[in-house]
Scaffold this active site. Structure first.
Site, PDB file in Angstrom:
ATOM      1  N   HIS A 199       0.753  -1.101   0.151  1.00  0.00           N
ATOM      2  CA  HIS A 199      -0.153  -0.020  -0.070  1.00  0.00           C
ATOM      3  C   HIS A 199       0.718   1.371  -0.077  1.00  0.00           C
ATOM      4  O   HIS A 199       0.287   2.196  -0.125  1.00  0.00           O
ATOM      5  CB  HIS A 199      -1.062   0.009   1.144  1.00  0.00           C
ATOM      6  CG  HIS A 199      -2.189  -0.629   0.687  1.00  0.00           C
ATOM      7  ND1 HIS A 199      -3.222  -0.361  -0.078  1.00  0.00           N
ATOM      8  CD2 HIS A 199      -2.740  -1.863   1.138  1.00  0.00           C
ATOM      9  CE1 HIS A 199      -4.088  -1.012  -0.404  1.00  0.00           C
ATOM     10  NE2 HIS A 199      -4.088  -2.061   0.740  1.00  0.00           N
ATOM     11  N   TYR A 377      -1.784  -7.533  -7.846  1.00  0.00           N
ATOM     12  CA  TYR A 377      -1.531  -7.549  -6.442  1.00  0.00           C
ATOM     13  C   TYR A 377      -2.906  -7.683  -5.818  1.00  0.00           C
ATOM     14  O   TYR A 377      -2.603  -7.691  -4.222  1.00  0.00           O
ATOM     15  CB  TYR A 377      -0.517  -6.377  -6.065  1.00  0.00           C
ATOM     16  CG  TYR A 377       0.610  -7.100  -5.406  1.00  0.00           C
ATOM     17  CD1 TYR A 377       0.469  -7.777  -4.125  1.00  0.00           C
ATOM     18  CD2 TYR A 377       1.892  -6.737  -5.965  1.00  0.00           C
ATOM     19  CE1 TYR A 377       1.694  -7.997  -3.666  1.00  0.00           C
ATOM     20  CE2 TYR A 377       3.086  -7.279  -5.197  1.00  0.00           C
ATOM     21  CZ  TYR A 377       2.974  -8.007  -3.877  1.00  0.00           C
ATOM     22  OH  TYR A 377       4.204  -8.384  -3.666  1.00  0.00           O
ATOM     23  N   HIS A 380      -6.702 -10.504  -2.173  1.00  0.00           N
ATOM     24  CA  HIS A 380      -7.687 -10.838  -1.224  1.00  0.00           C
ATOM     25  C   HIS A 380      -8.214 -12.174  -0.935  1.00  0.00           C
ATOM     26  O   HIS A 380      -8.394 -12.232   0.354  1.00  0.00           O
ATOM     27  CB  HIS A 380      -9.007 -10.005  -1.657  1.00  0.00           C
ATOM     28  CG  HIS A 380      -8.659  -8.442  -1.707  1.00  0.00           C
ATOM     29  ND1 HIS A 380      -8.720  -7.572  -2.785  1.00  0.00           N
ATOM     30  CD2 HIS A 380      -8.305  -7.570  -0.500  1.00  0.00           C
ATOM     31  CE1 HIS A 380      -8.388  -6.356  -2.649  1.00  0.00           C
ATOM     32  NE2 HIS A 380      -8.096  -6.242  -1.293  1.00  0.00           N
TER      33      HIS A 380
HETATM   34  C1  HEM Z   1      -9.431  -8.379   4.968  1.00  0.00           C
HETATM   35  C2  HEM Z   1      -8.433  -7.848   4.299  1.00  0.00           C
HETATM   36  C3  HEM Z   1      -8.602  -6.768   3.307  1.00  0.00           C
HETATM   37  C4  HEM Z   1      -9.538  -5.853   3.273  1.00  0.00           C
HETATM   38  C5  HEM Z   1     -10.982  -5.672   4.011  1.00  0.00           C
HETATM   39  C6  HEM Z   1      -9.135  -5.049   2.007  1.00  0.00           C
HETATM   40  C7  HEM Z   1      -9.951  -3.892   1.393  1.00  0.00           C
HETATM   41  C8  HEM Z   1      -9.621  -3.163   0.437  1.00  0.00           C
HETATM   42  C9  HEM Z   1     -10.306  -2.213  -0.118  1.00  0.00           C
HETATM   43  C10 HEM Z   1     -11.588  -1.626   0.316  1.00  0.00           C
HETATM   44  C11 HEM Z   1      -9.703  -1.614  -0.998  1.00  0.00           C
HETATM   45  C12 HEM Z   1     -10.028  -0.501  -2.030  1.00  0.00           C
HETATM   46  C13 HEM Z   1     -10.795  -1.217  -3.098  1.00  0.00           C
HETATM   47  C14 HEM Z   1     -11.198   0.111  -3.967  1.00  0.00           C
HETATM   48  O1  HEM Z   1     -10.178   0.681  -4.492  1.00  0.00           O
HETATM   49  O2  HEM Z   1     -12.165   0.199  -4.435  1.00  0.00           O
HETATM   50  C15 HEM Z   1      -8.430  -2.677  -1.412  1.00  0.00           C
HETATM   51  C16 HEM Z   1      -7.762  -2.467  -2.406  1.00  0.00           C
HETATM   52  C17 HEM Z   1      -6.376  -3.064  -2.566  1.00  0.00           C
HETATM   53  N1  HEM Z   1      -6.160  -4.315  -1.797  1.00  0.00           N
HETATM   54 FE1  HEM Z   1      -7.105  -4.865  -0.261  1.00  0.00          FE
HETATM   55  N2  HEM Z   1      -7.980  -5.551   1.561  1.00  0.00           N
HETATM   56  C18 HEM Z   1      -7.571  -6.419   2.252  1.00  0.00           C
HETATM   57  C19 HEM Z   1      -6.331  -7.331   2.159  1.00  0.00           C
HETATM   58  C20 HEM Z   1      -5.603  -7.210   1.178  1.00  0.00           C
HETATM   59  C21 HEM Z   1      -4.319  -7.732   1.108  1.00  0.00           C
HETATM   60  C22 HEM Z   1      -3.936  -9.240   1.682  1.00  0.00           C
HETATM   61  C23 HEM Z   1      -3.791  -7.382  -0.262  1.00  0.00           C
HETATM   62  C24 HEM Z   1      -2.588  -7.892  -0.811  1.00  0.00           C
HETATM   63  C25 HEM Z   1      -1.589  -8.410  -0.453  1.00  0.00           C
HETATM   64  C26 HEM Z   1      -4.441  -6.301  -0.575  1.00  0.00           C
HETATM   65  C27 HEM Z   1      -4.194  -5.696  -1.851  1.00  0.00           C
HETATM   66  C28 HEM Z   1      -4.745  -4.401  -2.287  1.00  0.00           C
HETATM   67  C29 HEM Z   1      -4.658  -3.832  -3.406  1.00  0.00           C
HETATM   68  C30 HEM Z   1      -3.359  -3.890  -4.328  1.00  0.00           C
HETATM   69  C31 HEM Z   1      -5.513  -2.934  -3.587  1.00  0.00           C
HETATM   70  C32 HEM Z   1      -5.527  -1.532  -4.653  1.00  0.00           C
HETATM   71  C33 HEM Z   1      -4.892  -0.269  -3.888  1.00  0.00           C
HETATM   72  C34 HEM Z   1      -4.894   0.891  -4.834  1.00  0.00           C
HETATM   73  O3  HEM Z   1      -5.125   0.653  -5.951  1.00  0.00           O
HETATM   74  O4  HEM Z   1      -5.575   1.990  -3.942  1.00  0.00           O
HETATM   75  N3  HEM Z   1      -5.291  -6.289   0.137  1.00  0.00           N
HETATM   76  N4  HEM Z   1      -8.664  -3.589  -0.564  1.00  0.00           N
END
Ligand code: HEM
Ligand code: NAG
Ligand code: NAG
Length: 593
Positions: A199, A377, A380
């Protein structure tokens, strides 16, 4: 009557026919092979620019002699992977001979990073080269240019004219029905390491749109220090170079948000004040695992400042802080390569962080985050539906936004528990309910960004699939993909990526590794500290600081920053005694222990 009708037919039908014959761009069929660039010449013609590809001919279909040689020498990605995850005895020899392992590591650095365009060629705004791609940092770069807007199908000419409803894609391809554990037995400590680390550079600017970002395009440690100087100053204590802390339950933690007003944090719903901490990244209050990493890195920064002050009593706060930050960046990269990438790759070859190996090579010290890398990446499925902290099981809804659970159990117990719980498998139909909306968003954004089809990314790396049964060995998923997309060349990027069959002895499908590897090696090795004029002891305050960087490890990071005489279990792999017996272990790390 007849004549009149013929005139009508001529007037109506002929222009329509003419329209369909010319209304789409000839580049929609991706006629240029082997990385050639398709340039339209008028409405119906195109030429392929094969410059620098090693191929020639109208569609860059003929291989040059030199390229044929290069191809003979360059191992096929599947063969190379097979070699690296087998023949342990061979690798233990290679690992112990520095000359051999250094040569191979240099080869890996170059093979991977040369696959990334540097400077970047494309953004999501233009499917051709622009100067903006190089100069306008608000854009994510693009691995492959967007599908032209004037194509018969969203994927070019293949696949369906109308893509399936994203909700159906989530329902049928992503939604978890039963939790599928990660077959290599990766732990939640690994999953949170990934989320915390990435992040800092995956920062989509949703206000501007999915093609834009608000970060610094790399491993800039902004997730520890804040997104800009303003936030950084709020987090700093301005004493001895350190970050602000507070003591809770006899341990040091980041300050409450209320005590440092102005640090932007994102909260959802009702979040109690004692769960609202001021952290380097505004999302990091969301998951206690992220709060744990934020706490540990904060402590490490302050610990490093103490070490520096011991050898530099003459330094002021500013110099201690700035040098500490350089060391934290160095430690991050060291740990990412030697603990994290080592685990993800599962290679028997020991990957090493040695920037000096690139100092005699041609290498560009600049990096740009690509939109496809961000989507790729989104891991989830790694997240389970409940969390077992010291025997107490918390459903995910009682876990999110509960940073104070870390305070309650203490960093030691929390780290131990995360090391003992298995993550979810990166595969189809394994998104827990909380992240299904993120998957939906990812599919929708992939379409807005007009990502080329999944198989084009494989073609680009020289290993396309020809049928659905090659993509996945789950016949149900294969049938669903076929029903939804019609053609193997009509599958959209994220759907293909998450449906791929797992690679031998690995957590992921082949495309995640073959695409992610280059972006990640490039991102890690192109940081300024790796460049020849930075990479020297004085940059890090002398040998003390340089050695902290060169000997950093995940184990030390936690162990040195958790109070008490004994360290908890600190592991990216769940130990055998914590694997439920229902879990059959095929080809996983524990088998070899
Ligand atoms: C329960 C755990 C997690 C929750 C609740 C969560 C939730 C979210 C949410 C709400 C978003 C924003 C979605 C959007 O852009 O509309 C997001 C983006 C993202 N998540 Fe997760 N996430 C979790 C775990 C993870 C894990 C373990 C990884 C990777 C190793 C990950 C990688 C990413 C990436 C790469 C993005 C895009 C970020 C961006 O473009 O700004 N997430 N996640
Ligand atoms: C980058 O591009 C966006 C979108 O066109 C524009 O709003 C912004 O002003 C540009 N930034 C710079 C520095 O040119
Ligand atoms: C929770 O984890 C502990 C080990 O940390 C284990 O002994 C216990 O059986 C687990 N409980 C459940 C319900 O999974």
């Amino acid at each position: 009557m007849h004549v009149a009708m013929n005139i009508w037919v001529t007037l109506l039908i002929v222009p329509l026919l003419y329209q369909t014959a010319t209304s789409w761009n000839p580049c929609c069929s991706y006629p240029c092979q082997n990385g050639g660039f398709c340039l339209t010449m008028g409405l119906q013609e195109y030429v392929c620019d094969c410059t620098g590809t090693g191929y020639y001919g109208g569609q860059c279909e003929h291989v040059t002699f030199m390229q044929r040689l290069r191809r003979l020498l360059k191992p096929n990605p599947e063969t190379l992977h097979h070699l690296l995850v087998n023949y342990k005895w061979l690798w233990s020899i290679i690992n112990s001979v520095t000359f051999l392992s250094d040569s191979l590591m240099t080869f890996v650095y170059l093979l991977r990073s040369n696959a990334v365009d540097s400077p970047p060629l494309y953004t999501s705004a233009h499917e051709y080269i622009t100067l903006e791609a190089s100069y306008n940092l608000s854009y994510y770069a693009r691995g492959l240019p967007a599908v032209p807007t004037d194509c018969p199908t969203p994927m070019g000419i293949k696949g369906k004219r109308v893509l399936p409803d994203p909700k159906i894609v989530v329902e049928r391809l992503f939604k978890r029905t039963v939790f599928k554990p990660e077959p290599m037995h990766s732990s939640l400590l690994l999953a949170y390491f990934a989320q915390h680390f990435i992040h800092q550079f995956f920062k989509t600017d949703h206000q501007k749109g999915p093609g834009f970002q608000w970060g610094g395009h790399g491993v800039d440690v902004s997730h520890v220090y804040g997104k800009n100087k303003h936030v950084e100053n709020l987090l700093r204590s301005f004493q001895d170079g350190k970050l602000k802390t507070q003591v809770l339950n006899n341990e040091e933690y980041p300050p409450y948000q209320a005590d440092v007003p102005g640090v932007p944090m994102t909260w959802m719903g009702q979040v109690a004040d004692n769960n609202k901490f001021a952290l380097g990244h505004q999302f990091f209050g969301m998951m206690p695992g992220l709060f744990l990493y934020a706490t540990i890195w904060m402590r490490e920064h302050n610990r490093v400042c103490d070490e520096l002050r011991r050898v530099h009593p003459e330094w002021d706060d500013e110099r201690l802080f700035q040098t500490g930050k350089l060391i934290i960046q160095g430690e991050t990269i060291k740990i990412v390569i030697e603990d994290y990438v080592q685990h993800l790759s599962n290679y028997h070859f020991l990957v090493t962080f040695k920037p000096e190996l690139l100092h005699t090579e041609v290498f560009q010290y600049q990096n740009r985050i690509a939109a496809e890398f961000d989507h790729m990446y989104r891991w989830h499925p790694l997240m389970p539906d409940e969390f077992n902290i010291s025997g107490v099981v918390y459903p995910i809804m009682e876990f999110i936004f509960k940073s104070d659970l870390v305070v309650k159990y203490g960093t030691k117990v929390f780290t131990d528990s995360l090391s003992r719980q298995i993550a979810g498998q990166m595969t189809a139909r394994n998104h827990g309910f909380l992240t299904q909306s993120v998957a939906l968003d990812t599919i929708e954004n992939g379409r807005k960004l007009r990502f080329q089809p999944y198989n084009n990314y494989r073609k680009n790396l020289d290993f396309p699939h020809t049928k659905f049964s090659e993509l996945t060995d789950d016949p149900e998923v294969a049938a669903t993909l076929e029903e939804l997309y019609g053609d193997i060349d009509g599958v959209e990027f994220y759907a293909g990526l998450l449906s791929e069959k797992r690679r031998e002895n690995n957590m992921f499908g082949a495309l995640v590794i073959e695409m992610g590897g280059p972006f990640s090696v490039k991102g890690l090795m192109s940081t300024p500290i790796c460049s020849p004029r930075y990479w020297k002891p004085s940059t890090f305050g002398g040998d003390v600081g340089f050695n902290i960087v060169k000997t950093a490890s995940l184990e030390k990071l936690f162990c040195k920053n958790i109070p008490g005489d004994e360290c908890p279990l600190i592991s990216f792999v769940v130990p055998p005694e914590n694997i439920p017996s229902s879990e059959k272990c095929e080809n996983c790390k524990n088998d070899e222990l």
